[in-house]
Design an enzyme around this catalytic site. Structure first.
Site, PDB file in Angstrom:
ATOM      1  CE1 TYR A 126      -3.079  -2.978   0.354  1.00 35.74           C
ATOM      2  CE2 TYR A 126      -3.429  -2.436   2.663  1.00 35.74           C
ATOM      3  CZ  TYR A 126      -3.699  -3.230   1.566  1.00 35.74           C
ATOM      4  OH  TYR A 126      -4.584  -4.279   1.686  1.00 35.74           O
ATOM      5  CB  ALA A 129     -19.271  -4.105  -2.995  1.00 32.77           C
ATOM      6  CG  LEU A 168     -22.774  -3.533  -0.964  1.00 34.64           C
ATOM      7  CD1 LEU A 168     -22.149  -4.659  -0.154  1.00 34.64           C
ATOM      8  CD2 LEU A 168     -24.151  -3.942  -1.480  1.00 34.64           C
TER       9      LEU A 168
END
Length: 326
Positions: free
Chosen positions: A60, A204, A208
């Site tokens: 990351y 998601a 969502l």
């Protein structure tokens, strides 16, 4: 906040954690100012709300996320009462490399012990015995407390554990209302055996939240993949309606209900990201929502009924979506 029971770990695992992939990810619009200011505020507030699981990875931001998280934890009380979880990028994950990179991650995080060190992806060429030898060496010298994997099948998770010689605590996988496969095998096994399933992308990628439709879509990198095509957003409306209905009954938001659906499953920790203090507050509050069995079933059935266009059938729409003015 709620915590997992019966793990036998030295640290408590909150059912809602904080994923920090966005820390240091300038390509997603999170620049230096965010790292120095908002990220630290998010971590501080997460701790105040009882969140104990903080997940990052060396991949990351090419290590920036680990550094930012380490600094934020140090400035907000240290790491004595939290789970610092990171992941090794599985490029040539042979034992000596695993050991070297574990040391590097610990240095970036500013910790003597990584509470949960995970294999980020199964390597198709390098098998787990050599990887787990590296993990074992890190554990034996005290640099790693618990070992985990990510995106492993149940069979490979079990095989990795046999090779490691003791519990491989967790498996971090995509798990949400729209990606329910872990509920069929990983979650039941983890519940029976005292393991943990960690759910990445439990919302998601924001779908969502039920905030979007065919006329109102996110921009830039947030709008990637067929799920965001107008036709697929239209197809998702019945699911969004159920999310909103259940949310109304709990004085909550659809996003909180979607998170509550994930952590309704025993032995599961959801690790949504947060781009603001308000978002981490919203995520943490989802731990207090207790869905009824009927609500859980209604949400699952609505998700099963959602049939988006994917694969080859979605290609024309994806091409049109890249055209100027789309």
């Amino acid at each position: 906040m709620r915590y997992l029971d019966g793990l036998g770990t030295t640290r408590r695992y909150s059912v809602i954690g904080l994923g920090t992939w966005q820390f240091g990810s300038v390509e997603w619009g999170y620049g230096a100012d965010y790292a120095a200011g908002e990220a630290a505020a998010i971590v501080r507030r997460a701790r105040e709300l009882g969140i104990t699981v903080f997940d990052t990875a060396e991949a990351y931001g090419f290590g920036r996320s680990e550094r930012i998280l380490g600094d934020a934890l140090a400035s907000s009380g240290g790491t004595g009462d939290v789970v610092v979880a990171t992941k090794i990028f599985p490029m040539l994950p042979v034992a000596p490399v695993v050991a070297q990179r574990g040391v590097a991650s610990a240095h970036r995080l500013g910790v003597r012990t990584i509470d949960l060190y995970q294999v980020h992806q199964p390597n198709p060429l390098v098998r787990d015995p050599t990887t787990m030898r590296g993990m074992r060496s890190l554990h034996d010298v005290g640099l790693v407390d618990q070992v985990g994997v990510s995106n492993y099948s149940l069979r490979r998770w079990q095989a990795a554990e046999r090779t490691y010689g003791s519990r491989v605590l967790s498996n971090q996988v995509q798990f949400s209302l729209l990606h329910r496969d872990p509920a069929c095998d990983l979650v039941p096994w983890a519940r029976r055996t005292g393991h943990v399933v960690m759910a990445w992308s439990p919302l998601a990628q924001g779908l969502l939240t039920a905030r979007y439709d065919a006329t109102h879509r996110p921009s830039g990198l947030l709008r990637q993949g067929p799920a965001w095509l107008p036709g697929n957003l239209d197809a998702a409306r019945p699911l969004f309606d159920v999310l909103r209905d259940v949310a109304t009954g709990h004085d909550a938001t659809p996003a909180q209900v979607a998170l509550a659906w994930v952590v309704h499953h025993p032995g599961v920790v959801a690790i949504p990201g947060a781009s603001s203090v308000a978002q981490v507050e919203s995520n943490a509050a989802a731990a207090d929502i207790r869905l009824t069995d009927d609500e859980q079933v209604a949400l699952t059935e609505a998700a099963r009924a959602y049939r988006p266009r994917t694969g080859v059938s979605a290609l024309p729409g994806l091409v049109r979506d890249k055209l100027p003015g789309a």
